[in-house]
Design a protein around this motif. Sequence first.
Motif, PDB file in Angstrom:
ATOM      1  N   VAL A 237       0.835  -1.200   0.000  1.00 51.75           N
ATOM      2  CA  VAL A 237       0.000   0.000   0.000  1.00 51.75           C
ATOM      3  C   VAL A 237       0.872   1.253   0.000  1.00 51.75           C
ATOM      4  O   VAL A 237       0.647   2.202  -0.759  1.00 51.75           O
ATOM      5  N   ALA A 238       1.903   1.258   0.849  1.00 51.57           N
ATOM      6  CA  ALA A 238       2.751   2.440   0.979  1.00 51.57           C
ATOM      7  C   ALA A 238       3.472   2.761  -0.325  1.00 51.57           C
ATOM      8  O   ALA A 238       3.476   3.910  -0.785  1.00 51.57           O
ATOM      9  N   VAL A 239       4.092   1.765  -0.938  1.00 50.08           N
ATOM     10  CA  VAL A 239       4.863   2.001  -2.157  1.00 50.08           C
ATOM     11  C   VAL A 239       3.953   2.418  -3.308  1.00 50.08           C
ATOM     12  O   VAL A 239       4.241   3.388  -4.030  1.00 50.08           O
ATOM     13  N   VAL A 240       2.852   1.714  -3.475  1.00 54.35           N
ATOM     14  CA  VAL A 240       1.960   1.989  -4.601  1.00 54.35           C
ATOM     15  C   VAL A 240       1.322   3.371  -4.472  1.00 54.35           C
ATOM     16  O   VAL A 240       1.235   4.127  -5.445  1.00 54.35           O
ATOM     17  N   ALA A 241       0.889   3.730  -3.275  1.00 53.03           N
ATOM     18  CA  ALA A 241       0.186   5.005  -3.100  1.00 53.03           C
ATOM     19  C   ALA A 241       1.130   6.196  -3.064  1.00 53.03           C
ATOM     20  O   ALA A 241       0.786   7.288  -3.543  1.00 53.03           O
ATOM     21  N   ALA A 242       2.317   6.013  -2.493  1.00 52.13           N
ATOM     22  CA  ALA A 242       3.203   7.164  -2.261  1.00 52.13           C
ATOM     23  C   ALA A 242       3.793   7.715  -3.554  1.00 52.13           C
ATOM     24  O   ALA A 242       3.874   8.944  -3.734  1.00 52.13           O
ATOM     25  N   ASP A 243       4.217   6.861  -4.454  1.00 54.52           N
ATOM     26  CA  ASP A 243       4.971   7.318  -5.611  1.00 54.52           C
ATOM     27  C   ASP A 243       4.135   8.230  -6.505  1.00 54.52           C
ATOM     28  O   ASP A 243       4.510   9.365  -6.800  1.00 54.52           O
ATOM     29  N   TRP A 244       2.967   7.754  -6.936  1.00 50.15           N
ATOM     30  CA  TRP A 244       2.180   8.597  -7.821  1.00 50.15           C
ATOM     31  C   TRP A 244       1.531   9.748  -7.061  1.00 50.15           C
ATOM     32  O   TRP A 244       1.286  10.823  -7.628  1.00 50.15           O
ATOM     33  N   GLY A 245       1.297   9.562  -5.751  1.00 48.46           N
ATOM     34  CA  GLY A 245       0.771  10.655  -4.950  1.00 48.46           C
ATOM     35  C   GLY A 245       1.743  11.819  -4.864  1.00 48.46           C
ATOM     36  O   GLY A 245       1.345  12.987  -4.891  1.00 48.46           O
ATOM     37  N   ALA A 246       3.043  11.514  -4.767  1.00 48.98           N
ATOM     38  CA  ALA A 246       4.044  12.570  -4.730  1.00 48.98           C
ATOM     39  C   ALA A 246       4.267  13.177  -6.120  1.00 48.98           C
ATOM     40  O   ALA A 246       4.375  14.405  -6.268  1.00 48.98           O
ATOM     41  N   ALA A 348      -8.110  -0.300  12.288  1.00 45.34           N
ATOM     42  CA  ALA A 348      -7.775   1.089  11.980  1.00 45.34           C
ATOM     43  C   ALA A 348      -6.314   1.388  12.289  1.00 45.34           C
ATOM     44  O   ALA A 348      -5.665   2.161  11.575  1.00 45.34           O
ATOM     45  N   THR A 349      -5.784   0.780  13.347  1.00 42.41           N
ATOM     46  CA  THR A 349      -4.379   0.995  13.705  1.00 42.41           C
ATOM     47  C   THR A 349      -3.458   0.483  12.606  1.00 42.41           C
ATOM     48  O   THR A 349      -2.518   1.181  12.186  1.00 42.41           O
ATOM     49  N   VAL A 350      -3.705  -0.725  12.124  1.00 48.65           N
ATOM     50  CA  VAL A 350      -2.872  -1.296  11.068  1.00 48.65           C
ATOM     51  C   VAL A 350      -2.992  -0.471   9.786  1.00 48.65           C
ATOM     52  O   VAL A 350      -1.993  -0.192   9.109  1.00 48.65           O
ATOM     53  N   THR A 351      -4.218  -0.056   9.457  1.00 49.83           N
ATOM     54  CA  THR A 351      -4.417   0.770   8.268  1.00 49.83           C
ATOM     55  C   THR A 351      -3.679   2.093   8.391  1.00 49.83           C
ATOM     56  O   THR A 351      -3.100   2.596   7.418  1.00 49.83           O
ATOM     57  N   SER A 352      -3.671   2.656   9.601  1.00 48.56           N
ATOM     58  CA  SER A 352      -2.951   3.906   9.820  1.00 48.56           C
ATOM     59  C   SER A 352      -1.443   3.719   9.720  1.00 48.56           C
ATOM     60  O   SER A 352      -0.718   4.630   9.308  1.00 48.56           O
ATOM     61  N   LEU A 353      -0.953   2.563  10.103  1.00 54.09           N
ATOM     62  CA  LEU A 353       0.474   2.277   9.919  1.00 54.09           C
ATOM     63  C   LEU A 353       0.831   2.306   8.434  1.00 54.09           C
ATOM     64  O   LEU A 353       1.905   2.793   8.057  1.00 54.09           O
ATOM     65  N   ALA A 354      -0.063   1.790   7.603  1.00 48.79           N
ATOM     66  CA  ALA A 354       0.163   1.872   6.152  1.00 48.79           C
ATOM     67  C   ALA A 354       0.145   3.324   5.696  1.00 48.79           C
ATOM     68  O   ALA A 354       0.941   3.735   4.838  1.00 48.79           O
ATOM     69  N   GLY A 355      -0.751   4.130   6.289  1.00 46.11           N
ATOM     70  CA  GLY A 355      -0.795   5.548   5.948  1.00 46.11           C
ATOM     71  C   GLY A 355       0.466   6.278   6.366  1.00 46.11           C
ATOM     72  O   GLY A 355       0.977   7.132   5.629  1.00 46.11           O
ATOM     73  N   MET A 356       0.998   5.947   7.548  1.00 47.45           N
ATOM     74  CA  MET A 356       2.222   6.584   8.004  1.00 47.45           C
ATOM     75  C   MET A 356       3.399   6.196   7.111  1.00 47.45           C
ATOM     76  O   MET A 356       4.234   7.044   6.746  1.00 47.45           O
ATOM     77  N   ALA A 357       3.467   4.923   6.732  1.00 47.05           N
ATOM     78  CA  ALA A 357       4.531   4.482   5.823  1.00 47.05           C
ATOM     79  C   ALA A 357       4.419   5.204   4.481  1.00 47.05           C
ATOM     80  O   ALA A 357       5.437   5.585   3.878  1.00 47.05           O
TER      81      ALA A 357
END
Length: 416
Positions: A237-246, A348-357
Motif C-alpha cells: 500500500v505504501a509504495v503503490v500510493a506514495a509514488d504517484w501521490g508525490a 484502523a491501527t494497522v491501516t494507519s500504519l500503512a498511511g504513516m509508511a
Amino acid sequence: MIHTTPRVPGPALRRLTTTLYGYAFLSDLVLLYPLYVVFFADTGLSVGQISSLFVLWSAAGILFEVPSGAWADVVSRRLLLCLAPLVTAGGYALWVLLPSYPAFAVGFLLWGAGGALVSGALEALVWTEMDRLGAADRYVRVLGRARTAGVLAVVLSGVLAGPVLAAGGYPAVGAASVLACLLATTVAARFPEHRAAPAAVESTAPDDGELGWWDTLRAGVAQVRTRPPVRSAVLLVAVVAADWGALDEYTPLLALDTGVGARAVPLLLLLLWAGVTIGGLLAPVGERWGGRGYAALLGLVGVALAGGALLRHPAGFVLLAVAFGAAQLATVLADARLQARITGDSRATVTSLAGMATDLLVIGTYAVYGLLATELGNAVAFAVTAGPYLVVALVLLRRRRRSAAVPVAAAAPGST
C-alpha cells in the motif's frame, strides 16, 4: 475472518455506500485546493516558506496518523469521521481570517490532524460494516467508487474556484470550503456502526478487543511486525500510493516544460484526473486479476509514467493519464488486500500504519525528485522516480514463481 451470509440486506448496504460516496465527495469539494498555493504567494510568502509549509503538513500527517488509528479502534469510528471535517474546517477558516505564515502553519497542522482522523477509521468502518452484512467481497467496487467521488469533487472544485474567487475573493473561497466540511460532518453522522464483540485472534496478536488505547496501538504494531502477510500488504500500500501521490504535485511543472502556456496547464491536468476517475471505476475488473495481472498493472504504471514524461510533449499526458488511472486502480486493490489480511480489533491501527509508511515515502520521493530535477530536469526526474513500480512488479512476479502452489485466491492482491 470474513463472515458470509446467504443474503445481503439491500437497504443497509445502500445506506452505507451512499453515505460513503457523499462523505468522500464533500470532503474533497474544497475550493481552496486549486488556489491555496496562489493564496500563499499573494499573501507574500516566498517559495521557501511555502515549501516549509508542505513539509510541516506531511510531518503532521506522520505525527497524528498512527495514534489516531489506535483511537479509532478504541472509540467510535463514526465519531472520528464527524470530527475530522470540523478540524480541517478550522484550519481553512484560520487561513482566510488571519492570512499569515503562522496561521498557514497552524492550518496545515489542523489539516494534517483531520486527515489522520479519517485515515484508517474510514476504511476500517466500511470494511467492518460490509463484512457484517456479508458483502466484504464488494469492498473493492465500493472503495473504487468512493475514490472516484473524491476525484470528481476535486475536478468540480477546480471549475468553481475561479468564479467564486472572482465574485467574493479568498474569503468567499474559504467560506465555501468550510461549508463543504460542515456538510461532510452532517453526512458522516449517517454512517452505521456496529462494533463486534471482542473475539479471539491469532496467538501472534493479543486479544485487543478489551484493551485501551496504548495496548491497542501495541497490538496493531505487533500484527504488522509478526505477521508477514499483513506486513507485506502494508508495504505494498505504501509504495503503490506514495509514488504517484508525490509525483502528482509536479505535474504542473511537467506540463509547463512541454511548451504549453499557463492557461493550458489545467486542461492537461484535467486529462490526468479523467484517468484517475476511470481507474477507480475499473476496480471491479481489477479484483478478478491474479498476482501476475497485478504485477503487469504496476509495470504499466512505471512504463507509462516514464514514457509520458520523457516525450516532453503535451501528447505525453495521454500516457500519464493511463499511468495515473492504473495507479489509482493498483492503490484500491492494494488497500483491499490489506483489509482482507487484518485480523482482530486493531484494523484502523494497522491501516494507519500503512498511511504513516505512505507519508514517509512521500517525503522521501519529494527529496529524491528535488535533487534529480535540479540536476537533470523535471522529465528525467519524473521518469526515474517512477522506477519503484517496475521494481515492485518484478518482486511480485518472483514471489509468485516461488509460491506457485499457493491458491490464487490467497495470492491475488485484489482478493477478499
